[in-house]
Write a protein that holds these residues in place. Structure first.
Motif, short mmCIF file in Angstrom:
data_model
loop_
_atom_site.label_atom_id
_atom_site.label_comp_id
_atom_site.label_asym_id
_atom_site.label_seq_id
_atom_site.Cartn_x
_atom_site.Cartn_y
_atom_site.Cartn_z
N GLY A 181 0.81 -1.22 0.00
CA GLY A 181 0.00 0.00 0.00
C GLY A 181 0.84 1.27 0.00
O GLY A 181 0.57 2.19 -0.77
N TRP A 182 1.86 1.33 0.85
CA TRP A 182 2.71 2.52 0.89
C TRP A 182 3.49 2.69 -0.41
O TRP A 182 3.63 3.82 -0.93
N ALA A 183 4.01 1.59 -0.96
CA ALA A 183 4.72 1.67 -2.24
C ALA A 183 3.79 2.10 -3.36
O ALA A 183 4.16 2.90 -4.23
N TYR A 184 2.56 1.56 -3.34
CA TYR A 184 1.57 1.95 -4.35
C TYR A 184 1.27 3.44 -4.27
O TYR A 184 1.22 4.13 -5.30
N LEU A 185 1.05 3.95 -3.06
CA LEU A 185 0.74 5.38 -2.91
C LEU A 185 1.82 6.25 -3.52
O LEU A 185 1.55 7.18 -4.28
N PHE A 186 3.07 5.94 -3.19
CA PHE A 186 4.17 6.77 -3.69
C PHE A 186 4.26 6.69 -5.21
O PHE A 186 4.35 7.72 -5.90
N CYS A 187 4.24 5.48 -5.75
CA CYS A 187 4.46 5.31 -7.19
C CYS A 187 3.27 5.78 -8.02
O CYS A 187 3.44 6.35 -9.10
N ALA A 188 2.06 5.56 -7.52
CA ALA A 188 0.87 6.02 -8.25
C ALA A 188 0.82 7.55 -8.27
O ALA A 188 0.51 8.15 -9.31
N LEU A 189 1.15 8.19 -7.16
CA LEU A 189 1.18 9.65 -7.12
C LEU A 189 2.29 10.19 -8.02
O LEU A 189 2.11 11.20 -8.71
N ALA A 190 3.44 9.52 -8.02
CA ALA A 190 4.54 9.94 -8.88
C ALA A 190 4.13 9.85 -10.35
O ALA A 190 4.40 10.76 -11.14
N TYR A 191 3.47 8.75 -10.72
CA TYR A 191 3.03 8.61 -12.12
C TYR A 191 1.99 9.66 -12.46
O TYR A 191 2.02 10.24 -13.56
#
Length: 399
Positions: A181-191
């Motif tokens: 979840g934390w990795a998804y939040l960072f990478c999805a926001l970055a994309y």
């Protein structure tokens, strides 16, 4: 990144996700048998190396990252703007974190305040997940009511939770789903921020590698290159740790962006495979180079571990893409639910372990070693097929 290719489902990603989930359930079941070969197990924290079990979680992060551009661009194609997409990202990340915290707490001793026992707590937890995040039919009139019942149930479980020492629910660590979840939040926001200029994602990736380098203990050393800095404070504030999980997920994002760009430019399959091969060599090469200063360790999340699995993930995706292009995908039908109902598959062992406990079933001592591995693999297939059957009656987790 405005590409029609990103709005079509990528079967090779589904196949890689299914294989990864098959392995994840298999290795998570190793605790039920003895005599598992060491190369299949998790290595110890300070042991320089990795077994098959150390590959599964990061590869799943890589696949999750690969799916992010497809998910976001599909939302834009359906007319959902930045605000709706941003809200969806936060809700999805929050769901994974909540699931992670609850699942990691039930792994230890559970003595709920009302005294109803660990097994029932676990069943109610999974039931709450399905009530809140089931993929209900669009015209199903009880959706909102069932979701609110599920939310109330999860809040009740959280409030009444006590461990063997009387402690409240807590996040000693975030659990597998929480880290995702934390990795998804960072990478999805970055994309989302870089989707019009996707080349900037490469700088984000390099930044994550820099965080890992500066915050991970050196080989044979007690500390890091920089003992304490604003970089480590920043990573801690975003719950990135040493950024190893985000590195794996962002590697998947970059793999998708690169693959789609090559397809849109009509680059031949041969050249695409050469580029994939170069990616594998670059990742493994960086892993070997960094191994000079850091050990290979999943528990620590060192750079060699990240890079070796990145290279393996790129190679596996390239191979599956070739199989897809040639129509060699009939084998995938047997594990398809693991690629399309992945979270449902992940939850099935929790229910089966409760059932085994209630029935007082245990694995015979002779089921060990190679036979034990086969038993764990068959259990994983049981979970996959069970999820497939649930999907046919409208029960499928989707966040």
């Amino acid at each position: 990144m405005d590409s029609p290719s990103l709005t079509r489902r990528n079967l090779a990603i589904d196949m890689l996700r299914a294989l990864t989930m098959l392995l994840m359930v298999t290795v998570n079941d190793f605790w039920t048998v003895g005599g598992i070969p060491h190369f299949l197990e998790h290595t110890k924290t300070m042991e320089d190396g990795m077994g098959l079990s150390d590959v599964v979680f990061p590869m799943f992060l890589f696949v999750m990252g690969m799916s992010i551009p497809y998910a976001i661009e599909s939302r834009y194609r359906r007319g959902q703007g930045a605000d709706d997409t941003l809200a969806h990202i936060f809700l999805r990340g929050f769901a994974l974190i909540v699931m992670g915290v609850l699942t990691v707490n039930q792994e230890g001793s559970v003595e709920p305040l009302l005294g109803y026992g660990k097994l029932l707590w676990r069943v109610l937890m999974v039931l709450g997940f399905f009530l809140v995040w089931n993929n209900y039919p669009s015209k199903f009139k009880w959706t909102r009511l069932l979701k609110w019942i599920g939310i109330a149930l999860l809040v009740f479980l959280a409030v009444t939770f006590r461990d063997g020492k009387g402690n409240l629910l807590r996040s000693s660590w975030w659990g597998i789903l929480g880290l995702i979840g934390w990795a998804y939040l960072f990478c999805a926001l970055a994309y989302l921020l870089c989707r019009k200029k996707v080349h900037l994602l490469a700088f984000v990736y390099l930044g994550l590698i820099a965080v890992n380098i500066l915050t991970t203990s050196l080989r044979g050393e007690a500390g890091t290159i920089i003992p304490h800095s604003i970089i480590s404070d920043f990573a801690r504030a975003l719950n990135l740790g040493n950024a190893s999980s985000a590195i794996m997920a962002m590697g998947g994002v970059l793999c998708t962006v690169t693959s789609v760009s090559l397809r849109d430019r009509k680059v031949s399959e041969g050249k695409r495979l050469l580029i994939a091969g170069a990616g594998v060599v670059a990742a493994v090469g960086l892993g070997l180079l960094s191994h000079t200063w850091w050990i290979t360790s999943k528990n620590i999340g060192t750079l060699p571990w990240c890079m070796y699995v990145t290279g393996l993930s790129i190679g596996m995706y390239a191979l599956l893409s070739v199989l897809e292009a040639r129509g060699l995908t009939h084998w995938y039908k047997a594990i398809e639910p693991a690629g399309t109902a992945t979270l449902t598959v992940y939850m099935m062992p929790y229910l089966y372990y409760v059932l085994w406990s209630v029935l007082s079933l245990s694995t015979p001592e002779w089921v060990s070693g190679g036979i034990g591995v086969v038993k764990c693999l068959l259990f994983a297939m049981l979970c996959i097929w069970s999820a497939g059957l649930l999907g046919k009656i409208g029960i499928k987790l989707k966040i």
